[in-house]
Design a protein around this motif. Structure first.
Motif, short mmCIF file in Angstrom:
data_model
loop_
_atom_site.label_atom_id
_atom_site.label_comp_id
_atom_site.label_asym_id
_atom_site.label_seq_id
_atom_site.Cartn_x
_atom_site.Cartn_y
_atom_site.Cartn_z
N GLU A 49 0.83 -1.21 0.00
CA GLU A 49 0.00 0.00 0.00
C GLU A 49 0.87 1.26 0.00
O GLU A 49 0.58 2.22 -0.70
CB GLU A 49 -0.93 -0.01 1.21
N LYS A 50 1.93 1.23 0.77
CA LYS A 50 2.83 2.39 0.83
C LYS A 50 3.50 2.61 -0.53
O LYS A 50 3.59 3.74 -1.02
CB LYS A 50 3.89 2.17 1.91
N ALA A 51 3.93 1.53 -1.17
CA ALA A 51 4.56 1.63 -2.49
C ALA A 51 3.55 2.15 -3.51
O ALA A 51 3.89 2.97 -4.36
CB ALA A 51 5.10 0.27 -2.91
N ARG A 52 2.32 1.67 -3.44
CA ARG A 52 1.28 2.13 -4.37
C ARG A 52 1.03 3.62 -4.20
O ARG A 52 0.93 4.36 -5.17
CB ARG A 52 -0.03 1.35 -4.14
N ARG A 53 0.97 4.08 -2.95
CA ARG A 53 0.76 5.52 -2.70
C ARG A 53 1.92 6.33 -3.26
O ARG A 53 1.73 7.38 -3.86
CB ARG A 53 0.60 5.78 -1.21
N ARG A 54 3.12 5.85 -3.07
CA ARG A 54 4.29 6.59 -3.56
C ARG A 54 4.35 6.59 -5.08
O ARG A 54 4.76 7.57 -5.68
CB ARG A 54 5.56 6.02 -2.96
N ARG A 55 3.98 5.46 -5.69
CA ARG A 55 3.97 5.41 -7.16
C ARG A 55 2.95 6.38 -7.73
O ARG A 55 3.17 6.96 -8.79
CB ARG A 55 3.66 3.99 -7.64
N SER A 56 1.84 6.57 -7.04
CA SER A 56 0.82 7.48 -7.56
C SER A 56 1.28 8.94 -7.48
O SER A 56 0.85 9.77 -8.27
CB SER A 56 -0.51 7.30 -6.82
N VAL A 57 2.16 9.26 -6.56
CA VAL A 57 2.67 10.62 -6.41
C VAL A 57 3.86 10.86 -7.33
O VAL A 57 4.07 11.96 -7.82
CB VAL A 57 3.07 10.87 -4.94
N LEU A 58 4.61 9.83 -7.62
CA LEU A 58 5.84 9.96 -8.39
C LEU A 58 5.66 10.60 -9.76
O LEU A 58 6.43 11.50 -10.11
CB LEU A 58 6.51 8.59 -8.53
N PRO A 59 4.68 10.21 -10.58
CA PRO A 59 4.57 10.84 -11.91
C PRO A 59 4.41 12.35 -11.85
O PRO A 59 5.03 13.06 -12.64
CB PRO A 59 3.32 10.18 -12.51
N SER A 60 3.63 12.86 -10.93
CA SER A 60 3.46 14.32 -10.85
C SER A 60 4.75 15.00 -10.41
O SER A 60 5.10 16.06 -10.91
CB SER A 60 2.31 14.68 -9.91
N ARG A 61 5.49 14.38 -9.52
CA ARG A 61 6.77 14.95 -9.10
C ARG A 61 7.77 14.91 -10.25
O ARG A 61 8.54 15.83 -10.45
CB ARG A 61 7.33 14.18 -7.90
N CYS A 62 7.75 13.82 -10.99
CA CYS A 62 8.68 13.67 -12.11
C CYS A 62 8.39 14.73 -13.17
O CYS A 62 9.31 15.35 -13.70
CB CYS A 62 8.58 12.28 -12.70
N ARG A 63 7.13 14.93 -13.48
CA ARG A 63 6.79 15.94 -14.49
C ARG A 63 7.24 17.32 -14.06
O ARG A 63 7.81 18.07 -14.84
CB ARG A 63 5.27 15.93 -14.74
N THR A 64 7.04 17.65 -12.81
CA THR A 64 7.46 18.96 -12.30
C THR A 64 8.97 19.07 -12.38
O THR A 64 9.50 20.08 -12.84
CB THR A 64 6.99 19.14 -10.85
#
Length: 77
Positions: A49-64
């Motif tokens: 669950e923690k990895a899933r939450r982090r993966r969902s945040v990662l794309p937006s951080r990467c784009r920024t």
């Protein structure tokens, strides 16, 4: 955790009905406690669950981050 069961008359022993109600309440509370402990003990699921939450945040951080890098590269060239 819980408050003692209130009896109708303080000097009398609890009735069978009152005892059954207390047992049922204790079972309910125990079930909730066991469920909470089982959730905490399930490390594999918690990690997923923690990895899933982090993966969902990662794309937006990467784009920024990628936008910022591309802007600084274009300015320096």
């Amino acid at each position: 955790m819980t408050q003692p069961h209130q009896r109708s008359t303080p000097s009398s022993a609890p009735t069978p009905k009152e005892l059954r109600e207390q047992v049922e309440q204790n079972r309910h509370e125990l079930g909730q406690t066991v469920e909470a402990l089982a959730d905490r003990a399930d490390v594999k699921t918690r990690a997923r669950e923690k990895a899933r939450r982090r993966r969902s945040v990662l794309p937006s951080r990467c784009r920024t981050s990628c936008r910022t890098r591309s802007r600084t590269r274009s300015k320096s060239q």
